[in-house]
Structure formats: C-alpha cells, structure tokens
Motif scaffolding. Sequence first.
Motif, PDB file in Angstrom:
ATOM      1  N   VAL A  85      11.654   1.385  -4.560  1.00 53.99           N
ATOM      2  CA  VAL A  85      10.652   0.317  -4.626  1.00 53.99           C
ATOM      3  C   VAL A  85       9.724   0.401  -3.421  1.00 53.99           C
ATOM      4  N   GLY A  86       8.421   0.355  -3.685  1.00 53.36           N
ATOM      5  CA  GLY A  86       7.430   0.380  -2.613  1.00 53.36           C
ATOM      6  C   GLY A  86       6.707   1.704  -2.491  1.00 53.36           C
ATOM      7  N   TYR A  87       7.234   2.742  -3.117  1.00 52.29           N
ATOM      8  CA  TYR A  87       6.591   4.050  -3.066  1.00 52.29           C
ATOM      9  C   TYR A  87       5.609   4.212  -4.227  1.00 52.29           C
TER      10      TYR A  87
ATOM     11  N   VAL B 195      -0.587  10.308   0.786  1.00 51.82           N
ATOM     12  CA  VAL B 195      -1.464   9.396   1.524  1.00 51.82           C
ATOM     13  C   VAL B 195      -1.116   7.922   1.319  1.00 51.82           C
ATOM     14  N   ASN B 196      -0.320   7.619   0.302  1.00 48.42           N
ATOM     15  CA  ASN B 196       0.009   6.215   0.016  1.00 48.42           C
ATOM     16  C   ASN B 196       1.148   5.750   0.919  1.00 48.42           C
ATOM     17  N   LYS B 197       1.474   4.450   0.832  1.00 49.80           N
ATOM     18  CA  LYS B 197       2.582   3.908   1.625  1.00 49.80           C
ATOM     19  C   LYS B 197       3.839   4.762   1.416  1.00 49.80           C
ATOM     20  N   PRO B 198       4.602   5.074   2.454  1.00 53.93           N
ATOM     21  CA  PRO B 198       4.644   4.472   3.797  1.00 53.93           C
ATOM     22  C   PRO B 198       3.672   5.071   4.807  1.00 53.93           C
ATOM     23  N   LYS B 199       2.762   5.924   4.375  1.00 52.75           N
ATOM     24  CA  LYS B 199       1.741   6.422   5.295  1.00 52.75           C
ATOM     25  C   LYS B 199       0.821   5.260   5.698  1.00 52.75           C
ATOM     26  N   PRO B 200       0.235   5.315   6.873  1.00 53.76           N
ATOM     27  CA  PRO B 200      -0.533   4.175   7.391  1.00 53.76           C
ATOM     28  C   PRO B 200      -1.983   4.093   6.915  1.00 53.76           C
ATOM     29  N   TYR B 201      -2.434   5.078   6.150  1.00 52.75           N
ATOM     30  CA  TYR B 201      -3.868   5.210   5.862  1.00 52.75           C
ATOM     31  C   TYR B 201      -4.476   3.970   5.207  1.00 52.75           C
ATOM     32  N   ILE B 202      -3.747   3.345   4.291  1.00 55.38           N
ATOM     33  CA  ILE B 202      -4.313   2.200   3.572  1.00 55.38           C
ATOM     34  C   ILE B 202      -4.613   1.042   4.528  1.00 55.38           C
ATOM     35  N   TYR B 203      -3.752   0.848   5.529  1.00 54.12           N
ATOM     36  CA  TYR B 203      -3.959  -0.265   6.461  1.00 54.12           C
ATOM     37  C   TYR B 203      -4.961   0.082   7.558  1.00 54.12           C
ATOM     38  N   THR B 204      -5.024   1.346   7.927  1.00 52.24           N
ATOM     39  CA  THR B 204      -6.068   1.778   8.866  1.00 52.24           C
ATOM     40  C   THR B 204      -7.440   1.575   8.235  1.00 52.24           C
ATOM     41  N   LEU B 205      -7.582   2.007   6.976  1.00 49.16           N
ATOM     42  CA  LEU B 205      -8.846   1.856   6.271  1.00 49.16           C
ATOM     43  C   LEU B 205      -9.172   0.388   6.041  1.00 49.16           C
ATOM     44  N   CYS B 206      -8.157  -0.408   5.770  1.00 47.78           N
ATOM     45  CA  CYS B 206      -8.355  -1.832   5.501  1.00 47.78           C
ATOM     46  C   CYS B 206      -8.935  -2.539   6.729  1.00 47.78           C
ATOM     47  N   SER B 207      -8.359  -2.310   7.898  1.00 44.31           N
ATOM     48  CA  SER B 207      -8.871  -2.963   9.099  1.00 44.31           C
ATOM     49  C   SER B 207     -10.268  -2.480   9.442  1.00 44.31           C
TER      50      SER B 207
END
Length: 290
Positions: A102-104, A210-222
């Motif tokens: 769950v989460g991947y 590139v998806n979670k648990p990689k940090p890219y989504i939250y780096t791009l979000c901020s």
Amino acid sequence: MDIKNFSILLFFAMFITTFQINALDDSEQKDKNRRSFSSHNDEQANQHSDIEMTTTSKIYTAFIFDCDGILVDTEYLKYLAWKKAFETFQISFEEEDYLPLVGYSSQEIAQKFQEKAMKEFVIEDVIKIKEAEYRCLQDKKVPLFKDALVFLRKIIALKREKNIKVAIASSAPHEEIHRNLKAMGLFPETFDLIISGHDDLSHIKDPTGVNKPKPYIYTLCSEKLNVTPEECVVFEDTHAGVMAALTAGLDVIAVPNRFTASHDFRKALKATPFNQIELLETPSGISLRL
C-alpha cells in the motif's frame, strides 16, 4: 421490659450506629480518593498538553494532502481491483499480500508482487485490468473518511483569511483524483495545486522510479506552490508517502487506516487521526496541536 430484652435492644442499637459511622468514614475516604485521583489525572493532562504545545509550535503556510487512504477510503477498492486482475491470470492475491504494498505506484506494486510470488505475468496487462476494475468500483461508490473531510474543509475555509495554500499530491492519475474529489463534493478549483505522481513527473529521469517513496512529487509541489519545504506540512497514510515527504524536506503527519496501521511511522511528526489534530490560528499562518 425485662433486663434481658433491654440488653439485646441496646446491643443492636450500638451495632447499627457503629456500622453507619464506618460506612460514613468509607464514603468520605472514597470521595477523598476520587478527588486525589481526579487531581492527579488533571495534572497529567496538563503536563501532556504542555508537551503537545511545545512539539507543534511551527507555523505552516501550505497544507498538502495525499488522497487515497487519507481523504477517501479507497484502499479496499484497490485491493479488490488487484485481486480481480491477478485472478484473471490464475494468480492468488490476498489481503496480506497487499498490505506491505500500500502506498506504492501500480508499476511498483506489480513488480514487487511478481518478485515475491515468483510468478510470470506481463505487468502492463495486469495493471490495465486492475485500473479498469478500479474505475468500475469507483463509479459505484467511493467511501469517504468523514473526519478527514471535516478537517480539510476547515483548512479550506481559512485559505483566504490566513493566506495559506492547499494542495493534493497523489500517486494516482489525475482522472482518479478528480473522480475522488467529485465523490467528496469538492471542485478541483478549490485547491491551489493538484499534482499526480503518475502524470506530472515524466520529465524526471530516474531508472529506479519517480513516484512515492521518491521525493520528487513533494519537491515539485512546494516549488509550484512557491513556498519553501519548511513551510509545508503533509498528511500521508503510508510509509512510502511519509518517506517521500521527509526526503523532500517537508514535515509530515501520518494518519493511518486499517490497511496501513502496521506501517512504520516513527519518522513522521506524529501518527494520529484527524479528529485529534487542532488548528491554531496565528497572524502569519496556522500551527497545529497534535
């Protein structure tokens, strides 16, 4: 009355009086104990409250929510979709197989299960069936987390007054996110940003994903919200999501559901339900009491 009968009555009168006095003493002692116990509990509660306040003094200007498993109770629907997809290829897939996945992303779930089960199948074919089945289940009904929606609506109501930003950052495709928002009675325009780990990270080249648990989504979000990572707080329900946010430098609060209750959330700011999170308004943003 003769002396014998008088002696008997006197004995019983003295016995009853003694019993009443002892009962009164017991009652007073119990009341005293209750007051002492209550005072002790109040002291513990005050001490606990002080600790909470010192751990949540940070002020946030951006609130970022995962979607599946946080705002909508879709993990069971996803499990059923995966189960149907694998059974199409005569492969057993039970709830205990899904829990650690769950989460991947769908790609990672299929790959990880293939390695564990040591079964040969075309990953893209399984994912295609899973996504079709999941759409059907979503169209029937998307279960909602009521406490999460109450909390989210409170944040949205404070957006303009406190000049804060609210975003969705989900591993799912935009199509799925929008269907879930519709089930919640929310419009995409309500949010400052909706970002999909499935659709919006194609420009990033990482052979390991590139998806979670990689940090890219939250780096791009901020970056897209035009805030620093330190100004953000993320709400996640999985270990993968927590690690994605932390690696990107964002604070994260874990809100587990029944599928993720066993995940490791020790690195999160705290693991707690939404109804235990209190919003503290400040002139420059919002702080949290956990």
